[in-house]
Structure formats: structure tokens, C-alpha cells
Scaffold this motif. Structure first.
Motif, mmCIF file in Angstrom:
data_model
loop_
_atom_site.group_PDB
_atom_site.id
_atom_site.type_symbol
_atom_site.label_atom_id
_atom_site.label_comp_id
_atom_site.label_asym_id
_atom_site.label_seq_id
_atom_site.Cartn_x
_atom_site.Cartn_y
_atom_site.Cartn_z
ATOM 1 N N GLU A 67 8.904 44.993 -56.511
ATOM 2 C CA GLU A 67 7.468 45.088 -56.738
ATOM 3 C C GLU A 67 7.002 46.525 -56.544
ATOM 4 N N GLY A 68 7.590 47.232 -55.573
ATOM 5 C CA GLY A 68 7.257 48.643 -55.373
ATOM 6 C C GLY A 68 7.607 49.480 -56.590
ATOM 7 N N PRO A 81 11.727 46.643 -68.566
ATOM 8 C CA PRO A 81 12.061 45.230 -68.373
ATOM 9 C C PRO A 81 12.450 44.990 -66.920
ATOM 10 N N ASP A 82 12.150 43.797 -66.417
ATOM 11 C CA ASP A 82 12.490 43.502 -65.027
ATOM 12 C C ASP A 82 13.992 43.524 -64.799
ATOM 13 N N GLY A 83 14.763 43.016 -65.743
ATOM 14 C CA GLY A 83 16.195 42.934 -65.542
ATOM 15 C C GLY A 83 16.525 41.837 -64.552
ATOM 16 N N ASP A 84 17.649 42.009 -63.856
ATOM 17 C CA ASP A 84 18.133 40.992 -62.924
ATOM 18 C C ASP A 84 18.575 41.675 -61.629
ATOM 19 N N VAL A 91 21.331 51.018 -64.333
ATOM 20 C CA VAL A 91 20.691 50.287 -65.439
ATOM 21 C C VAL A 91 19.195 50.590 -65.444
ATOM 22 N N GLU A 92 18.647 50.832 -66.630
ATOM 23 C CA GLU A 92 17.240 51.215 -66.771
ATOM 24 C C GLU A 92 16.345 49.982 -66.791
ATOM 25 N N THR A 93 16.251 49.317 -65.645
ATOM 26 C CA THR A 93 15.371 48.169 -65.459
ATOM 27 C C THR A 93 14.695 48.309 -64.100
ATOM 28 N N VAL A 94 13.684 47.484 -63.861
ATOM 29 C CA VAL A 94 13.025 47.483 -62.555
ATOM 30 C C VAL A 94 14.050 47.190 -61.456
ATOM 31 N N GLY A 96 17.318 47.509 -61.638
ATOM 32 C CA GLY A 96 18.299 48.589 -61.566
ATOM 33 C C GLY A 96 17.793 49.750 -60.731
ATOM 34 N N LEU A 97 16.534 50.165 -60.952
ATOM 35 C CA LEU A 97 15.962 51.246 -60.157
ATOM 36 C C LEU A 97 15.833 50.842 -58.693
#
Length: 256
Positions: A67-68, A81-84, A91-94, A96-97
């Protein structure tokens, strides 16, 4: 020294629910460095406004990790994208970061360690000695590791962290659900429980949960902001909540 405003403020409280980072341990500083290591190069590569400590307090502090990430990116007009949660850190997702940030956090924790705030430990020990119940309520999934690294894990039978919240489907702060779950686990109603928080999102959660007391700990957010978010009292050190020491009784000989 304990101020008159805080002396005895916990007298009507049976359980105290502590946030971890910035309340019991100075790991908020570790988190801040980890977030900076993540977002400083990431935002620069995107041509977005630079990451600052103000971003941490406004968009990240106290929130669940993903969420941050999502909130900070939204503040810069970036959508991913949220991703998993299983996404690799590159990976370039929420997710992943978020996982990349967690790697940074664990690296700093392993190399630098963490020492609990002495005043916080004194308060926890005084509460336990007085028969009160205590719990840790943290958005971080690293809470057990941090408690163990600080040498205070044995003091808390109830720890509601990010992993517990995910398993039970509890929304994180600023919603009050994780605090309410901790109070339920301790068998104490919210009205007889106190929430101790340094983050605005955590103070907001305590206020929304109708707890008996919300204590704000000012580690940089500012007393005015904590009070505006719903804190009933603000301290800079939890030792301020300790009752004044009772003087030793005077013997008849000393009185002469």
C-alpha cells in the motif's frame, strides 16, 4: 521527567497495543533508508519529482508495504499493475517494488542491527509487572525478526503483523482492524485498551477504533499533526508515561 499531563494516564487501561517501528525500536529509520534506496533511483529514472523524507511521512509511514508503494506512486502520477506477492524484486509491479524494498530493509537490519528504545522497554516492563497486557501491532511482516533482533520478543505473546493481517484478511492501518484483533486476542475490550503509535495512519486507526486512549509518539511527524489525527496525548519518549517513582519510606531514625 514525567509531565503532569501524562502521569497516571494509563491507570484506566488494561492493555496497551504498541506499534513497533518508531515506537518500540528505531527501525523506522531503517525503513526510511530502505525506502529511499528504492525510490530515489526509481523516481529519477522515471523523470518524476525526487523522493524526500516528507514522502515517507505523508505516503508510506505506518501503511502495509505494498500500500505504501501504491500510495507513493499515485502521488507521482505513476500507475503500475499490482502483480503478486511472489514477484521477484526486479519485476516492475507494486509487489515487485515492495519486495525490492524488503530486500533493502533486511540488508540494513542484518548489517546494522537494532536496539530498542530504553524508555519504551521500561514502560513495557512496568506494564507487565503491574499485570497489564501488551501486544505489538505492526504493518510490517518483518516484526518478529525485528523483535528478535532487539531482544524483546519474549515480552509479547500477541504480535499482529503484516503476515497475520494478510492471513486473516484484515485491512491495514489506517483502518482499526489489526488493533481490534490484538485487543480481542488479549481478551480486553477496545475501551480499556490504549494504542501507541508514531505514524499518522496508526493514530487514525486508533481513533477510528474507539480505543480508550491513543498515544502519539513524536519521532518526526510533529505533535500538532499527531493530535490532529486523533492522539489524546503526545510524548517524545514512552518513559514519560511511567508513573513517578515512589520515594523510599523514611525510617524513624532518619526522621529525627
Amino acid at each position: 521527567m514525567t509531565s503532569p499531563a501524562t502521569t497516571g494516564i494509563l491507570e484506566e487501561i488494561d492493555a496497551v497495543l504498541f506499534d513497533l517501528d518508531g515506537v518500540l525500536t528505531p527501525t523506522a529509520e531503517v525503513h526510511m533508508r530502505a525506502w529511499s534506496r528504492l525510490f530515489t533511483p526509481y523516481l529519477e529514472a522515471r523523470g518524476a519529482a525526487p523522493y524526500t523524507d516528507a514522502d515517507y511521512f505523508a505516503h508510506i509511514d505506518g501503511r502495509p508495504r505494498y500500500e505504501g508503494v501504491r500510495t507513493l506512486l499515485a502521488a507521482r502520477g505513476i500507475t503500475l499493475p499490482d502483480g503478486d506477492p511472489s514477484d521477484a524484486p526486479d519485476v516492475e509491479t507494486v509487489c515487485g517494488l515492495g519486495n525490492r524494498k524488503n530486500e533493502e530493509f533486511n540488508t540494513v537490519l542484518a548489517t546494522e542491527g537494532v536496539v530498542a528504545y530504553p524508555g519504551s522497554v521500561r514502560l513495557v516492563d512496568a506494564l507487565l509487572a503491574g499485570g497489564r497486557s501488551v501486544a505489538v501491532v505492526s504493518s510490517s511482516k518483518n516484526a518478529p525478526a525485528v523483535l528478535a533482533a532487539a531482544g524483546i520478543a519474549d515480552r509479547f505473546d500477541v504480535v499482529v503483523d503484516g503476515a497475520v493481517a494478510a492471513e486473516l484478511g484484515l485491512p491495514g492501518k489506517p483502518e482499526p482492524d489489526t488493533f481490534r484483533h490484538a485487543a480481542d486476542e488479549l481478551g480486553v475490550p477496545p475501551g480499556r485498551s490504549a494504542v501507541v503509535e508514531d505514524a499518522l495512519s496508526g493514530v487514525t486507526a486508533g481513533k477510528a477504533g474507539a480505543f480508550g486512549l491513543v498515544v502519539g509518539v513524536d519521532r518526526g511527524v510533529g505533535a500538532d499533526a499527531l493530535l490532529a489525527a486523533g492522539a489524546g496525548v503526545v510524548v517524545t519518549d514512552l518513559a514519560e508515561l511511567l508513573p513517578p517513582e515512589t520515594p523510599a519510606p523514611t525510617s524513624p531514625e532518619d526522621a529525627q
